[in-house]
Each structure stands twice: as C-alpha cells, then as structure tokens.
Design a protein around this motif. Structure first.
Motif, PDB file in Angstrom:
ATOM      1  N   LEU A   1      46.270  -8.429  17.825  1.00 39.16           N
ATOM      2  CA  LEU A   1      46.363  -9.832  17.418  1.00 39.16           C
ATOM      3  C   LEU A   1      46.227 -10.739  18.627  1.00 39.16           C
ATOM      4  CD1 LEU A   1      49.321  -9.639  14.870  1.00 39.16           C
ATOM      5  CD2 LEU A   1      46.899  -9.882  14.364  1.00 39.16           C
ATOM      6  N   GLU A   2      46.873 -10.304  19.736  1.00 29.79           N
ATOM      7  CA  GLU A   2      46.852 -11.125  20.943  1.00 29.79           C
ATOM      8  C   GLU A   2      45.429 -11.227  21.503  1.00 29.79           C
ATOM      9  OE1 GLU A   2      49.333 -12.887  22.051  1.00 29.79           O
ATOM     10  OE2 GLU A   2      48.201 -13.665  23.750  1.00 29.79           O
ATOM     11  N   MET A   3      44.664 -10.146  21.379  1.00 35.97           N
ATOM     12  CA  MET A   3      43.267 -10.202  21.842  1.00 35.97           C
ATOM     13  C   MET A   3      42.510 -11.256  21.056  1.00 35.97           C
ATOM     14  SD  MET A   3      42.175  -6.292  22.601  1.00 35.97           S
ATOM     15  CE  MET A   3      42.990  -5.340  23.870  1.00 35.97           C
ATOM     16  N   GLY A   4      42.754 -11.288  19.737  1.00 35.27           N
ATOM     17  CA  GLY A   4      42.125 -12.317  18.924  1.00 35.27           C
ATOM     18  C   GLY A   4      42.536 -13.704  19.368  1.00 35.27           C
ATOM     19  N   ILE A   5      43.849 -13.872  19.619  1.00 36.48           N
ATOM     20  CA  ILE A   5      44.342 -15.182  20.055  1.00 36.48           C
ATOM     21  C   ILE A   5      43.702 -15.566  21.390  1.00 36.48           C
ATOM     22  CG2 ILE A   5      46.408 -16.397  20.876  1.00 36.48           C
ATOM     23  CD1 ILE A   5      47.962 -14.710  18.778  1.00 36.48           C
ATOM     24  N   ALA A   6      43.614 -14.576  22.298  1.00 35.35           N
ATOM     25  CA  ALA A   6      43.052 -14.863  23.622  1.00 35.35           C
ATOM     26  C   ALA A   6      41.598 -15.318  23.517  1.00 35.35           C
ATOM     27  CB  ALA A   6      43.163 -13.612  24.508  1.00 35.35           C
ATOM     28  N   VAL A   7      40.850 -14.719  22.571  1.00 31.29           N
ATOM     29  CA  VAL A   7      39.458 -15.148  22.371  1.00 31.29           C
ATOM     30  C   VAL A   7      39.425 -16.624  21.988  1.00 31.29           C
ATOM     31  CG1 VAL A   7      37.459 -14.877  20.845  1.00 31.29           C
ATOM     32  CG2 VAL A   7      38.592 -12.869  21.773  1.00 31.29           C
ATOM     33  N   ILE A   8      40.332 -17.011  21.079  1.00 26.11           N
ATOM     34  CA  ILE A   8      40.351 -18.401  20.628  1.00 26.11           C
ATOM     35  C   ILE A   8      40.786 -19.328  21.761  1.00 26.11           C
ATOM     36  CG2 ILE A   8      41.543 -20.001  19.081  1.00 26.11           C
ATOM     37  CD1 ILE A   8      41.525 -17.782  16.992  1.00 26.11           C
TER      38      ILE A   8
END
Lengths: 620, 285
Positions: B204-211
């Motif tokens: 989930l954090e990887m997704g957040i970091a992309v955003i």
C-alpha cells in the motif's frame, strides 16, 4: 403430553448422492415438565439438534428426512414467519456463553425490556414484570441490577438474567445448550438447580445439552447419548448413568476420573470422534473404529436399536452389551509417597503478588489487587502436587510466579535450593535447567507459524545446540513417540491438528529438555472426556519414564485426585487448605473446600445433590 | 506456500503487473522508441496513433514540445518505481522497528513511541512534506526522505497494535521459557506473526509513494523539470488539456496502474502468507 418429538430426524451436509448424514435417524420425545439430556463430546452433533429446532443450521446443512414436531406443528416444514413467532415466545434458549449472549452496550433493563416488548407487554407493565422475573431467579436487589451493563455482572449473574428472560414468556419448551460450561463449579450447581426448579414450577419441557455425563444424570429425567451424530443409547437418566450398556457410554463413564472409590487407571479410547469429513468412510456403526469390543461386522452395517425395557435402548450389536470396560482396568498404583524429607525441587516461602491499582493523572493510586497472598508450598522431586480453585483464585498467577513470568511482591522462591526470586540472568539459567510449563490453551500456546518439529525442539533452537538440523529432527521424532503422536505430524502446523494432538505437542515441547518440575496450568480443561483421559494417562506414563515432579493447576478436583498425592486449595489468592489428597477430599476442614466438593455432582447417582449445605450458602 | 501463491489470482495478476513495470523501468532506454527529451516541433500535441490524425511513429502521440508520450511514460516508470521501492522500504524499516520495540517492551518506551506517533500524525502530511522539502531542498531523494519521515507512522501505529495482539498469546512466554532471548523472541516469534501485515502495508505504501512522488513532481519539488516523470508530464500537459487530453489521461492511467498493481499484490500476499487462514486438512489418522 409430548411437547417436542423427533422422528427419524436426519441432518445432512450437502444434497443428493454425495450428502453426508451429520445427524442420522434421531428419535426422541420431551414431555411437558420433563427434562431430556442430549449428552455427547464435541462433534457429537448435540448443538446441531438445537440449531435444527431454531431453523438455524449452518450453511450447506439441511434436514433431509424425518420430522420435528412441536405442539402439533412440524418445525422442519413450518413457514419461516410462523417459526419466528414461536422462537423467543413458545420456544426459548439459554445460551452457553452468558456474557457474550448479552449486548455489552445495553443495560439489563434495555435488553429485557426489548424482549418483553416483543412479547407484547405494555410499556408501563414492563418494570414490574422484570423485577418479578429477576426476583424469581434469586438475584439480589433486582432494581439496581436493571440499570447495570452485562460487563458489570459476573458470569453467573448474566446467566440468571438470561434464564429469567427465557422463562419470561412461560414457554412450552426451553433449550439449554451447555448453560453452565462457562461457569465455575459452585456457580454451576446453583444455576442448574435454578433451571430445574423453574422448569418444574412452570411445567416446561427442557432440552438440556451437555458434555457432562454426571451432570446430565443429575439434571435430566431421560438421557440421549450421541456419538458422531448417531444415537448410541437412550433411556431414563438414572439407568443410563447407573448401568450404561453401550460400549461408548461405558467407556465415557470409565474415562471420567471420580471423586470417590478406588483409583483405577482411566479407560482412554484411542483417537477421537470422527469429524464430518470422515463420516462418509463409516457406513456402519460410527463408533466401531474406537470400540474396545467391536468386531468386523460392526463397521459394515448400522446396528438397530435394542430395547432393554423401561425405555432404555441401545444401538449396538446384541453380543457387545455385556463384558466389562473399565472395571478390569489395572488398579492405579500411586508411587510410594515421596520422601518428603528430601530437598524440595520447588519451595515457596510467603509469596505474594499484588497488582498496583491504576493511578489517575491527578490524585492517588487506587487500591491494588492481591492476586496471591502469602503462599508457601514445597514440591519434592518426583511428587505430583495439585492446586485447585475457581477462576480468580490466583492459581494461574501462582504458576506465572513460579515460572518467573511475574515477579513476586513479597516472599522467596527457591528452585533446587537456589534463590530465584530476583529476575536476573542467574535465576533464569536455574529455571531453564529445571522447570518447564505447559500452558492451558494449546491454541494460544503454539505459534501457528511453526511446524510441529520446530515447536517441540524450540528449546534446542534457543540454546543453538545441537547445531545439526538432523539431530533436532531425531529429537523431535523421539518426543512425538513419547507423547503418542504419529511421526507424520512433524511437518504439520498447529491449525492442522486436533485439540488432543495440540495438547500433546504442547506437552512434548515442555519435555524437550527433560525438566525436573513440570508446571501444568489447566491442561485438560478444554478437552473432551475421552481425550482428557488420554492426556492424564500420558502424564502418568511420562512420570514413570522421566520421574519429573508436577505442579498441576486445575479447577477439576477429580483430575487432581487422579494424578496428585498432595493438594492445595486456593481461594481469593490464599491457600485455605492443604494436605494429602485422600485426607483433604475425605475430610475437608475449611468451609470453602467443603462447598467446592459439594458442588460437584457425586458419582453415586442416588445421592442428593446439590447438598443442603450448598443450597443454604447461595451466593449472588 | 509457493503453490498457494500461484493459486491466488490476486498475487499472480499483481505480481505480473509489478514485474512488467519493473521490466519497463529497468530496460527503459531499450524499450522506448525515442529519447524522452527529444523534441519534434513538426509534430506537437499529436493524438495517439489509433486516433484521427495520429502518427505511427508516436504510438501515444506527443506533448506540446513534440516529445514522444510513450517514451516519457516509459522513462517516468523509473522515477516512480525508484521512489516507491526506496521510500516504502525506508518507512517500513523505521516504523516496524519502532512498533516492535514499543509493543514488545511496553511501559514507558511504548508510551513514548505512541505519543510520538500521535504528535506526528497531527501534522497535515502535505504541509509537512512541503516544509520538509523547503528545508531539505528539492530533488527526488529529498522526496524519498520526506515520505519516510512522514509515513513511518502508518507502519508504526498499525503494526504496534498487531504486536500487542500477538503479545497476548501464550506462545510468547512459552518461547521465553524455552530459553529464547528477548531479541530472539521478537525476531522469531513476533516478527513472523506481523509479517503478513507488514507486506500488505508495504505494498500500500508503495502505491502511496507513487502518488506522493507524482504530486511533488507536479508542483516541481521532485525531479528536475527536464526529467521525465508522470507528475511532470501531467503538469506540462495541463495547459493544453482542452486541445489534447491524452497528455493528462495517459500518465494518470500509468499512476493508476502502478497503484492498482501494488495494492492487488499486497492484498493477495496477505491472504496467502497468513497460516491462520489456512484450512485445516483434518487430523492425522
């Protein structure tokens, strides 16, 4: 007059040719004012009967044959709306877990009022109804009770509230599913007595579901023993308990440790009750694989019911009804009383544990809680000592103090003559070398992410010796053999084991580095009687092999009598009585010990129970 | 365990998408048809090749300076994945370590860590990020530091509560009684129990970091303006959205795809890694 009758009731999982009959061809009747006991171990299908009545079978299960007639209506084919109208009004339930059955966010008055509203009691009349109902279950000060929340009440009080609600509508039938299993023994006696009294007063038919054969014999008029969804034996309760005829009932009785009479080695049936998945492979008598007297024919066809007269009937082959089970078991030779003069392996001197009260951010600390007060005890090498008491007596805290998981607030603890009171490295080394503990609930005590092999050799892993993995596997195999587990369990995970197997793994882990003293906290309380007998016998065998001492913590006096030579009775954190088991149980001196002994249904089916002394000393 | 993972469509689909993204990022120069900075002023704001007026030379069309959108998307994957992986692992290591220490030790240490998380979470994350970037200076590595410094609390709070649940289980004292040291108990008994949750949060954090990275490059605080990143592309195309919506839509789809892949993988892994969800195969006979 018959209130509820089942004729050939069959519940199956799935439909069509592949359906598995979970309950097979069950027939019984309960008359008004009568009590029918459904007795069986877990997995026998006894709760399934209650759920079939409520129309609340789990997904995939369905009634495939037979009728379930309540007051002239067939509950199997009844319209759902009509069933809903009956439930809670004409048919009521008393649940197993009283504290979870009540909504923690609603007061007693709100929940009871809701129930009364459904029964159509006018709002103005509800308070008086509630007070009268709570008074009838002998709850003290019902007025103040109404404003309280379930978590402010004890388990026994919650159960009384639920009993009051169940009887509020004067139902024709009450189904009580293990109503006392979650309660302490002394509370159990009162609650059972209360249910019986109310049921007799109102002429209610009662279906009493329990795993406890002895309790059922006390409470019920008739009794139905279930095994794997099949009726094994039925008849008048006294007759079934006094002279059981089915091999399963006989084994069950013989695997229950007793409080009186000579000590005999318990009969322990092999394995455990078949699960739903393996029922298909048992076309004949489902008990045959575990039956001590079965022959090849038993597994082939379902035997018919044999009427023995007086309503007593057994589903078994005619030739198997005689013959002794249990009576011919070898007498249990208790090892000669250990030389008490020898240096004790464990010595507690005036040990206390006080938990500090909460400190508010202003002002002073609330008064603390004395979990254990001033306990002294000693355990000689090889001796089995029991500690009995009800929940809250501090017996589990005592175990944690001995193991060094808690530090005493006062007193001294000596292991093998060395002081281990302080929580330092030296004390830890002494304990690791001499003590091990078996925890109560293997579900919680076994890491679900470790395989059996890694669980039982945990101590070797911690010591990093031997480094060689194959040596550890060898030790794991040895431990499985010693605790009677099949070797192919090595690579399994706890979620793939049965309850009895988990408890054996739990014990095997404690034996990995053979301890000199084993502390066992309620290790059989979650197990079925036949599995309990296996574990108790295992402990006796292991003692003969390894000669360790045992500190057995239990609420079950019969278990303590079976295993231990000395007993300590704990009440509210203090030891109120101690001595040799035979003496304490035969001639209890302290009032608490007497009430504890009196609250257990006696083995003799004719003796009065609960005793008058216990009835008088009724707590709230 | 591997067989169970392969049997889960979430893991297979999520892992496949992540692998594709990783492949694209690693071999971006070889895959991309053009240099992402190469301008072709003859063809500006071209629509994709399948649209009317599109050119086969530029499959996804071009931006206002005539740069190949496909090539820029491919090179933007590098920035996105770099930030996603480094920042998420950094936040995970910091947050999980503090959660294990706090949850296992309890008492004052736990109180201190818990209050630090509370105070931290009280700051609005975007404002905190902007302040940090002003203080640290801009650049993609500064964005990573900002994400770690802000988002370790996500791990810490959730994992600490899971550690507390595990600590209630009897196998923790049982391990101590078997002779494990505190460090061994944490690493061998507690950590494996929270790993499924850590993996989920990590994805989930990887997704957040992309955003977050896209947001920061959109406002010009991340990569240099001439580096191809999805946020930069959206910022560039924003002014010409009416003439050519593709310049905004395509990088947004790329962001969506990346976040979707990470979430899918995380959810699938949590389901397969957790033996509590393993169905009992029945007792041994």
């Amino acid at each position: 007059m018959t209130v509820l009758s089942a004729e050939g009731l069959t519940v199956t999982l799935g439909r069509g040719a592949g359906a598995i009959p979970v309950l097979r061809d069950l027939s019984f009747r309960v008359g008004a004012g009568r009590v029918l006991g459904l007795v069986g171990e877990s997995g026998a299908g006894k709760s399934m009967v209650g759920r079939a009545i409520a129309g609340n079978l789990p997904g995939g299960f369905g009634v495939s044959a037979g009728t379930l007639t309540f007051d002239g209506e067939d509950l199997v084919r009844i319209a759902p709306a009509r069933r809903l109208a009956l439930l809670g009004d004409r048919i009521c339930f008393i649940p197993q877990e009283p504290q979870t059955a009540l909504n923690p966010l609603m007061t007693v008055a709100a929940q009871f009022g809701e129930h009364l509203a459904r029964l159509g009691v006018a709002k103005a009349d509800r308070p008086s109804h509630m007070l009268a109902a709570l008074d009838s279950v002998r709850l003290r000060d019902p007025a103040s009770l109404l404003g309280r929340y379930p978590f402010q009440l004890s388990g026994g009080m919650c159960q009384r509230v639920l009993i009051a609600m169940a009887f509020a509508s004067r139902p024709a039938l009450i189904i009580a599913d293990e109503p006392t299993t979650a309660l302490d023994v002394s509370t159990q006696a009162h609650v059972v007595q209360l249910i019986r009294a109310l049921q007799a007063d109102h002429g209610t038919a009662l279906l009493f579901i329990t795993h406890d054969l002895r309790l059922a014999a006390r409470v019920c008029d008739e009794m139905l023993v279930l095994y794997a969804g099949e009726m094994a034996e039925r008849g008048p309760a006294r007759a079934v308990m006094g002279a059981p005829r089915h091999p399963y009932t006989r084994s069950l009785k013989a695997s229950n440790p007793t409080l009186t009479g000579p000590l005999r080695r318990l009969v322990s049936l092999p394995d455990q009750m078949p699960g739903i998945g393996s029922l298909r492979a048992l076309p004949g008598c489902r008990f045959a694989p575990r039956c001590p007297v079965a022959d090849a024919a038993c597994g082939a066809a379902v035997p018919g019911m044999i009427e023995l007269g007086g309503g007593h009937a057994v589903r078994c082959a005619p030739g198997c009804l005689a013959g002794a089970i249990g009576a011919d078991a070898p007498g249990l030779a208790m090892p000669a009383v250990v030389a008490r003069g020898a240096a004790p392996i464990l010595l507690l001197e005036g040990v206390s544990k006080q938990y500090p009260g909460r400190r508010a951010w202003y002002g002073r600390r609330a008064p603390g809680l004395d979990a254990v007060c001033d306990v002294s005890l000693d355990v000689a090498p090889g001796e089995f000592v029991g500690i009995v008491g009800e929940s809250g007596s501090g017996k589990s805290t005592l175990a944690r103090l001995v193991m060094g998981l808690e530090r005493p607030s006062a007193g001294r603890i000596l292991v093998d003559g060395r002081d281990v009171t302080a929580a330092n490295r030296g004390a830890r080394v002494v304990r690791l070398g001499a003590l091990q503990m078996v925890f109560q609930d293997p579900q919680s005590a076994l890491n679900p992410r470790r395989s059996v092999a890694r669980l039982v050799t945990q101590a070797l892993e911690a010591a990093d010796r031997p480094r060689d993995a194959s040596d550890r596997t060898a030790r794991a195999q040895e431990l499985l053999r010693e605790t009677g587990l099949p070797p192919d369990l090595l690579e399994r995970f706890p979620s793939q084991l049965s309850g009895g197997q988990k408890q054996r793994v739990n014990i095997a882990r404690a034996l990995c580095v053979t301890p000199r003293l084993l502390v066992a906290d309620e290790i059989v309380s979650g197990l079925d009687v036949s599995v309990q007998a296996q574990i108790l016998n295992l402990l006796l065998d292991l003692r003969a092999e390894f000669g360790f001492a045992l500190l057995l913590i239990s609420h079950d006096l019969a278990v303590v009598r079976y295993l231990c030579s000395r007993v300590l009775v704990m009440h509210l954190g203090a030891v109120v009585e101690s001595g040799e088991v035979a003496k304490v149980f035969a001639d209890p001196r302290h009032a608490y010990t007497r009430s504890l002994l009196a609250s257990i249904p006696p083995d003799d089916a004719a003796a009065a129970w609960p005793a008058a002394a216990l009835r008088a000393a009724e707590p709230v | 365990m591997i067989a169970r993972m392969v049997a889960s469509p979430r893991v297979v689909l999520g892992a496949a998408l992540v692998l594709v993204l990783a492949f694209v990022a690693l071999f971006a120069p070889a895959i991309a048809p053009h240099d992402p900075a190469e301008q072709d002023l003859m063809f500006t704001l071209l629509p994709p090749a399948w649209d009317a007026g599109g050119e086969a030379m530029y499959p996804f069309g071009t931006d206002s300076l005539g740069r190949c959108l496909l090539s820029r998307l491919i090179h933007g994957t590098r920035v996105a994945l770099y930030v996603a992986v480094v920042a998420a692992f950094g936040a995970m290591l910091l947050g999980t370590a503090l959660a294990l220490i706090g949850g296992y030790c309890g008492g004052r240490i736990d109180w201190l860590i818990g209050r630090a998380v509370d105070v931290w979470m009280a700051f609005p994350p975007v404002v905190l990020a902007l302040i940090l970037l002003v203080g640290l200076g801009t650049g993609v590595n500064m964005v990573i530091i900002a994400i770690i410094v802000i988002d370790w609390t996500r791990f810490c709070r959730v994992i600490r509560s899971e550690v507390l649940v595990v600590m209630k289980r009897d196998y923790i004292p049982a391990a101590r009684l078997s002779g494990f040291s505190h460090v061994q108990v944490v690493l061998r008994e507690v950590l494996p129990a929270v790993t499924p949750l850590v993996v989920t949060l990590l994805s989930l954090e990887m997704g957040i970091a992309v955003i977050v990275e896209a947001t920061m490059s959109f406002v010009g605080l991340s990569v240099e303006a001439d580096v191809a990143a999805w946020g930069v592309m959206i910022a560039d195309a924003r002014q010409f959205m009416n003439q050519s919506p593709w310049g905004v839509v395509l990088p947004m789809l790329a962001i969506f795809l990346a976040v979707f892949a990470f979430n899918l993988l995380g959810d699938g892994l949590r389901r397969t890694l957790d033996p509590r969800l393993m169905v009992a195969r029945g007792p041994a006979s």
